[in-house]
Design a protein around this motif. Sequence first.
Motif, mmCIF file in Angstrom:
data_model
loop_
_atom_site.group_PDB
_atom_site.id
_atom_site.type_symbol
_atom_site.label_atom_id
_atom_site.label_comp_id
_atom_site.label_asym_id
_atom_site.label_seq_id
_atom_site.Cartn_x
_atom_site.Cartn_y
_atom_site.Cartn_z
ATOM 1 N N PRO A 16 49.793 39.891 36.586
ATOM 2 C CA PRO A 16 48.649 40.858 36.858
ATOM 3 C C PRO A 16 47.572 40.669 35.913
ATOM 4 O O PRO A 16 47.662 40.214 34.753
ATOM 5 N N ALA A 17 46.092 40.865 36.570
ATOM 6 C CA ALA A 17 45.141 40.884 35.648
ATOM 7 C C ALA A 17 45.123 41.715 34.536
ATOM 8 O O ALA A 17 45.818 43.001 34.633
ATOM 9 N N ALA A 62 44.843 34.063 36.009
ATOM 10 C CA ALA A 62 45.477 35.345 36.353
ATOM 11 C C ALA A 62 44.854 36.328 35.585
ATOM 12 O O ALA A 62 44.898 37.516 36.198
ATOM 13 N N ASP A 63 44.899 36.287 34.147
ATOM 14 C CA ASP A 63 44.553 37.355 33.627
ATOM 15 C C ASP A 63 43.104 37.936 33.846
ATOM 16 O O ASP A 63 42.600 39.056 33.665
ATOM 17 N N GLY A 65 42.210 37.925 37.155
ATOM 18 C CA GLY A 65 42.271 38.398 38.367
ATOM 19 C C GLY A 65 41.359 37.510 39.298
ATOM 20 O O GLY A 65 41.021 37.855 40.232
#
Length: 175
Positions: A16-17, A62-63, A65
């Motif tokens: 998840p972000a 990913a961090d 988003g």
Amino acid sequence: MTRTLQLAYTTFRPRPAVPGQDVLSPSVTRMRVHVGDLDLYRHVNNGTYLQMMDVGRSNFLADLGAFGLLNARGWYPVVAASTVKYRRSLTLGQRFELTTRLLGWDERVAYLEQAFTHAGHHVARGVVAGRFLGRDGSRVPAPEVIALLTGGSLDSPQLPEDVIAWARAVDVAAR
């Protein structure tokens, strides 16, 4: 093969972000040395560090988003050039952290630093010049990617002198 599978997982099922994360925030990936990471000298193979760095960059995106934004435009990241300096060895079973941070960008590429640490000790430092391509093979200027990820324009921080010299030496710097 293990790190290739890990990269596929981190890319197609990203974590998840991170709320409040921005393009200049560091991203930390925690890993452990597996038997498949080792060479005949029983330490992490130099090529495996590059695969671990791929995983770290995927987690960096990913961090932020970023995967949905990039996929919507058909953009994907590739490595234009990379270099690694090794200081200590990692051995079987050791836990370590890989910290990825964006150093800056020019018209062509984004420059990232990826630092490996184990038990608070510096292990290795990688520098990567990354660019983005479109599905049609076109090159996407780094400022366009940064604008997408920030929701506006942002000036690049000043790159460290060693990174500027390296980018010129390997011919990835904007001309």
